[in-house]
Every structure is written in structure tokens, then in C-alpha cells.
Design a protein around this motif. Structure first.
Motif, PDB file in Angstrom:
ATOM      1  N   GLN A   1      -3.313  -6.740  -5.534  1.00 34.64           N
ATOM      2  CA  GLN A   1      -2.806  -7.101  -4.202  1.00 34.64           C
ATOM      3  C   GLN A   1      -2.928  -8.598  -3.962  1.00 34.64           C
ATOM      4  O   GLN A   1      -2.314  -9.127  -3.050  1.00 34.64           O
ATOM      5  CB  GLN A   1      -3.602  -6.367  -3.119  1.00 34.64           C
ATOM      6  CG  GLN A   1      -3.547  -4.877  -3.288  1.00 34.64           C
ATOM      7  CD  GLN A   1      -3.032  -4.133  -2.081  1.00 34.64           C
ATOM      8  OE1 GLN A   1      -2.636  -4.731  -1.089  1.00 34.64           O
ATOM      9  NE2 GLN A   1      -3.024  -2.828  -2.169  1.00 34.64           N
TER      10      GLN A   1
ATOM     11  N   GLU B   1      -9.209   2.427 -10.063  1.00 34.79           N
ATOM     12  CA  GLU B   1      -9.391   1.871  -8.726  1.00 34.79           C
ATOM     13  C   GLU B   1     -10.777   2.315  -8.229  1.00 34.79           C
ATOM     14  O   GLU B   1     -11.166   3.469  -8.421  1.00 34.79           O
ATOM     15  CB  GLU B   1      -8.306   2.489  -7.834  1.00 34.79           C
ATOM     16  CG  GLU B   1      -8.042   1.800  -6.534  1.00 34.79           C
ATOM     17  CD  GLU B   1      -6.846   2.448  -5.798  1.00 34.79           C
ATOM     18  OE1 GLU B   1      -6.525   3.630  -6.036  1.00 34.79           O
ATOM     19  OE2 GLU B   1      -6.242   1.745  -4.987  1.00 34.79           O
TER      20      GLU B   1
ATOM     21  N   ASN C   1       0.845  -1.194   0.000  1.00 35.93           N
ATOM     22  CA  ASN C   1       0.000   0.000   0.000  1.00 35.93           C
ATOM     23  C   ASN C   1       0.883   1.248   0.000  1.00 35.93           C
ATOM     24  O   ASN C   1       1.859   1.315   0.753  1.00 35.93           O
ATOM     25  CB  ASN C   1      -0.907   0.035   1.241  1.00 35.93           C
ATOM     26  CG  ASN C   1      -1.912  -1.094   1.250  1.00 35.93           C
ATOM     27  OD1 ASN C   1      -1.963  -1.880   2.179  1.00 35.93           O
ATOM     28  ND2 ASN C   1      -2.693  -1.200   0.210  1.00 35.93           N
ATOM     29  N   GLY C   2       0.522   2.194  -0.855  1.00 38.77           N
ATOM     30  CA  GLY C   2       1.263   3.454  -0.903  1.00 38.77           C
ATOM     31  C   GLY C   2       2.559   3.390  -1.694  1.00 38.77           C
ATOM     32  O   GLY C   2       3.320   4.366  -1.736  1.00 38.77           O
ATOM     33  N   ALA C   3       2.843   2.253  -2.338  1.00 38.55           N
ATOM     34  CA  ALA C   3       4.110   2.094  -3.065  1.00 38.55           C
ATOM     35  C   ALA C   3       4.170   2.964  -4.319  1.00 38.55           C
ATOM     36  O   ALA C   3       5.254   3.274  -4.821  1.00 38.55           O
ATOM     37  CB  ALA C   3       4.312   0.623  -3.442  1.00 38.55           C
ATOM     38  N   GLY C   4       3.005   3.345  -4.853  1.00 42.43           N
ATOM     39  CA  GLY C   4       2.991   4.195  -6.048  1.00 42.43           C
ATOM     40  C   GLY C   4       2.347   3.535  -7.266  1.00 42.43           C
ATOM     41  O   GLY C   4       2.448   4.048  -8.383  1.00 42.43           O
ATOM     42  N   LYS C   5       1.637   2.433  -7.065  1.00 40.51           N
ATOM     43  CA  LYS C   5       1.061   1.696  -8.200  1.00 40.51           C
ATOM     44  C   LYS C   5      -0.014   2.520  -8.916  1.00 40.51           C
ATOM     45  O   LYS C   5       0.013   2.666 -10.133  1.00 40.51           O
ATOM     46  CB  LYS C   5       0.468   0.357  -7.716  1.00 40.51           C
ATOM     47  CG  LYS C   5       1.461  -0.485  -6.930  1.00 40.51           C
ATOM     48  CD  LYS C   5       0.853  -1.763  -6.427  1.00 40.51           C
ATOM     49  CE  LYS C   5      -0.296  -1.614  -5.440  1.00 40.51           C
ATOM     50  NZ  LYS C   5       0.077  -1.021  -4.135  1.00 40.51           N
ATOM     51  N   THR C   6      -0.961   3.062  -8.135  1.00 42.66           N
ATOM     52  CA  THR C   6      -2.035   3.847  -8.751  1.00 42.66           C
ATOM     53  C   THR C   6      -1.470   5.115  -9.387  1.00 42.66           C
ATOM     54  O   THR C   6      -1.877   5.514 -10.484  1.00 42.66           O
ATOM     55  CB  THR C   6      -3.112   4.192  -7.692  1.00 42.66           C
ATOM     56  OG1 THR C   6      -3.689   2.961  -7.247  1.00 42.66           O
ATOM     57  CG2 THR C   6      -4.196   5.097  -8.235  1.00 42.66           C
ATOM     58  N   THR C   7      -0.493   5.724  -8.726  1.00 44.78           N
ATOM     59  CA  THR C   7       0.141   6.931  -9.280  1.00 44.78           C
ATOM     60  C   THR C   7       0.750   6.615 -10.644  1.00 44.78           C
ATOM     61  O   THR C   7       0.621   7.387 -11.600  1.00 44.78           O
ATOM     62  CB  THR C   7       1.221   7.446  -8.307  1.00 44.78           C
ATOM     63  OG1 THR C   7       0.601   7.675  -7.031  1.00 44.78           O
ATOM     64  CG2 THR C   7       1.872   8.715  -8.794  1.00 44.78           C
TER      65      THR C   7
HETATM   66  N1  ATP Z   1      -4.002  12.955  -4.999  1.00 49.07           N
HETATM   67  C1  ATP Z   1      -2.952  12.811  -4.203  1.00 49.07           C
HETATM   68  N2  ATP Z   1      -2.350  13.871  -3.617  1.00 49.07           N
HETATM   69  C2  ATP Z   1      -1.275  13.745  -2.804  1.00 49.07           C
HETATM   70  N3  ATP Z   1      -0.697  12.546  -2.513  1.00 49.07           N
HETATM   71  C3  ATP Z   1      -1.250  11.455  -3.064  1.00 49.07           C
HETATM   72  C4  ATP Z   1      -2.403  11.521  -3.915  1.00 49.07           C
HETATM   73  N4  ATP Z   1      -2.725  10.255  -4.309  1.00 49.07           N
HETATM   74  C5  ATP Z   1      -1.814   9.453  -3.722  1.00 49.07           C
HETATM   75  N5  ATP Z   1      -0.938  10.163  -2.972  1.00 49.07           N
HETATM   76  C6  ATP Z   1       0.180   9.628  -2.186  1.00 49.07           C
HETATM   77  O1  ATP Z   1       1.072   8.977  -3.085  1.00 49.07           O
HETATM   78  C7  ATP Z   1       1.610   7.789  -2.504  1.00 49.07           C
HETATM   79  C8  ATP Z   1       1.366   6.619  -3.447  1.00 49.07           C
HETATM   80  O2  ATP Z   1      -0.031   6.420  -3.554  1.00 49.07           O
HETATM   81  P1  ATP Z   1      -0.672   5.394  -4.588  1.00 49.07           P
HETATM   82  O3  ATP Z   1      -2.137   5.622  -4.543  1.00 49.07           O
HETATM   83  O4  ATP Z   1       0.019   5.519  -5.887  1.00 49.07           O
HETATM   84  O5  ATP Z   1      -0.281   4.002  -3.912  1.00 49.07           O
HETATM   85  P2  ATP Z   1      -0.694   2.518  -4.277  1.00 49.07           P
HETATM   86  O6  ATP Z   1       0.557   1.747  -4.506  1.00 49.07           O
HETATM   87  O7  ATP Z   1      -1.696   2.522  -5.372  1.00 49.07           O
HETATM   88  O8  ATP Z   1      -1.363   2.027  -2.903  1.00 49.07           O
HETATM   89  P3  ATP Z   1      -2.650   1.090  -2.626  1.00 49.07           P
HETATM   90  O9  ATP Z   1      -2.142  -0.325  -2.722  1.00 49.07           O
HETATM   91  O10 ATP Z   1      -3.027   1.432  -1.212  1.00 49.07           O
HETATM   92  O11 ATP Z   1      -3.719   1.413  -3.629  1.00 49.07           O
HETATM   93  C9  ATP Z   1       0.949   7.639  -1.156  1.00 49.07           C
HETATM   94  O12 ATP Z   1       1.866   8.098  -0.171  1.00 49.07           O
HETATM   95  C10 ATP Z   1      -0.265   8.538  -1.223  1.00 49.07           C
HETATM   96  O13 ATP Z   1      -0.591   9.081   0.025  1.00 49.07           O
END
Ligand code: ATP
Ligand code: MG
Length: 243
Positions: free
Chosen positions: A195, A86, A39-45
Motif C-alpha cells: 500500500q 499478510e 483495500n478489497g481489490a483482491g490482492k491478498t486473494t
Molecule cells: N475468507 C474470505 N471469505 C469471503 N470473502 C473474503 C475472504 N477473504 C477476503 N474476502 C473478500 O474478498 C475481497 C478481496 O479481499 P482481499 O483480501 O483479496 O483484498 P485486498 O486487496 O488484499 O485488500 P487489503 O488492501 O485491505 O488487504 C473483499 O471484498 C473481501 O471482503
């Protein structure tokens, strides 16, 4: 094999906050490629950046041999890069059929909507039974089918799925993953974030493990499934995998 998506040294984030530090990976035509990570690794970003929803700070992305048009999601959909976000993002008061038809309303897909709708209903027969039902009243699994179906209506070359199995019961997850394989067998390349690491590594050709905004490990899915680092982090008791 033709390279469909190539990401090189990508840096991206939100305002001054950098999430993706130096991300490089690729997807070839006909593959199922998985991105996994905590979680939070940056996948969705990463997926948002590829889909043109947020700009990159540096690095390059190319899709179908062309430079990425940047933060212009409609141009990417028109080029064949279609994302299922997502959380599904359906309108609760729209019917299943209207939602699917909206997915096929893009200039390239519009003329083929009737044919595409038939294809989506043959892939998800349950949706045909529920064509006039409002999306807000569907089960989680059915909503996921609508979200994927809406993406398919736009005639993707690359279908990008962010955690399609989130919140679904294990038997539904199994069916969903079989459907993702069928989608690939119909000629659509798939990039997905998951996941359910153990399960996704069974259907993926290759996978990348993302940690702290970069690629930590990569390789053939079957090799990663037996890699001790993956087993320790994502499989079994106390691991990050939810089912
Ligand atoms: N709109 C946003 N504004 C600021 N920070 C953000 C935003 N969206 C995500 N983040 C931050 O960017 C980092 C990566 O988030 P991301 O959503 O890419 O993670 P993830 O790997 O998809 O996690 P998960 O498995 O929980 O979905 C996190 O620290 C999150 O808090
Ligand atoms: Mg995410």
C-alpha cells in the motif's frame, strides 16, 4: 529473461463470491514485481491462489515452467514458491531461532538449515541478537524480519510478500525495502503487494495496479510512478497511500 510465474485469465474467490474476475500477469526471474491497489481489490486473494491456499475457478497459473499443483501449498513451497502472509502469522510463544528453523524444515531446505540461518542472520543482524527472544515480545519491524527470514529459510526461487510494511514506521519501512532489494540481489525473485505505492515503485522493476479483481494498469515501475492516474489515486493529499 526466464519466466518464473505466469498467471492467465485467473478467476477465484470464496464459495459463490468471485473476487478475481480475469487476472493476467507474470513475473520474470530476477525481478521485483509489485501488485498495488485499494483495500478489497483482491490482492491478498490473488496471492492466496498463487500460494495454493484457495483453489482457482478458471484460468491457469504456471510456476517455473510447470503447471500449478492447485490447492497444495506444500508442493509449491517445495517447488520454490514461498509466501510471507499478510499479518506475519508468527507463533507468539516460539523463539526467533525456532521459528526460523521451522521455516527451513522442508525436505529441500532441511540439509542446508545451518547455512541458511547464517544467511538470514547476516541479512537481519538484529535477529541474531534476539535469537532466544519470544516472537510475541518483538517489535512490529522485528516480527516482519522474522516472517521474511522464515520464508527465506525455505530457499525460495520466488518470495511472495503481502504488505510487508503494514504498521511500520517510515524509517523502518525504508530499511525493509532496502533489505528486499538485497534479497533480490542474492538471486531471489520477489512478488510483493504494497500500500506504500510511492515507496514500492522506487524498488520494483514492474508493477500492476489491481482494481475490482482485475489488472487496471501495468508497466515499468518508474513509468507508473509518473502516470497521472497513479499519482491521483495513490500519491499525495487525499490519496490512498498511508505514509
Ligand atoms: N475468507 C474470505 N471469505 C469471503 N470473502 C473474503 C475472504 N477473504 C477476503 N474476502 C473478500 O474478498 C475481497 C478481496 O479481499 P482481499 O483480501 O483479496 O483484498 P485486498 O486487496 O488484499 O485488500 P487489503 O488492501 O485491505 O488487504 C473483499 O471484498 C473481501 O471482503
Ligand atoms: Mg490484503
Amino acid at each position: 529473461m526466464t519466466r518464473l510465474l505466469e498467471v492467465n485469465n485467473l478467476r477465484a474467490g470464496y464459495g459463490l463470491f468471485t473476487v478475481l474476475r480475469d487476472m493476467s500477469f507474470h513475473v520474470d526471474e530476477g525481478e521485483i514485481v509489485a501488485l498495488v491497489g485499494s483495500n478489497g481489490a483482491g490482492k491478498t486473494t490473488c496471492l492466496r491462489c498463487i500460494a495454493g491456499l484457495i483453489p482457482s475457478k478458471s484460468g491457469t497459473i504456471s510456476f517455473a515452467g510447470l503447471p500449478h499443483p492447485g490447492a497444495r501449498p506444500h508442493a509449491l513451497v517445495e517447488a520454490g514458491l514461498v509466501s510471507v502472509p499478510e499479518g506475519r502469522q508468527l507463533f507468539p510463544s516460539m523463539t526467533v531461532e525456532d521459528t526460523l528453523l521451522v521455516g527451513g524444515a522442508t525436505p529441500r531446505a532441511r540439509d542446508k538449515r545451518t547455512e541458511s540461518l547464517k544467511r538470514v542472520y547476516s541479512l537481519f543482524p538484529k535477529l541474531m541478537e534476539r535469537e532466544h527472544q519470544l516472537c510475541g515480545t518483538l517489535s512490529g519491524g522485528e516480527q516482519q524480519m522474522v516472517a521474511i527470514g522464515r520464508g527465506l529459510m525455505a530457499l525460495p526461487k520466488l518470495l511472495v510478500l503481502d504488505e510487508p510494511s503494514l504498521g511500520l514506521a517510515p524509517t523502518i519501512v525504508k530499511q525493509l525495502f532496502q533489505t528486499i532489494e538485497q534479497i533480490r540481489d542474492h538471486g531471489v525473485t520477489v512478488l510483493l503487494v504494497e500500500q506504500n505505492v510511492r515507496t514500492v515503485l522506487r524498488i520494483a522493476d514492474r508493477a500492476y495496479v489491481i482494481e475490482n479483481g482485475g489488472i487496471e494498469l501495468s508497466g515499468r515501475a518508474q513509468d507508473l510512478a509518473s502516470d497521472q492516474r497513479v499519482v491521483d489515486a495513490y500519491f499525495g493529499v487525499g490519496s490512498k497511500e498511508s505514509i
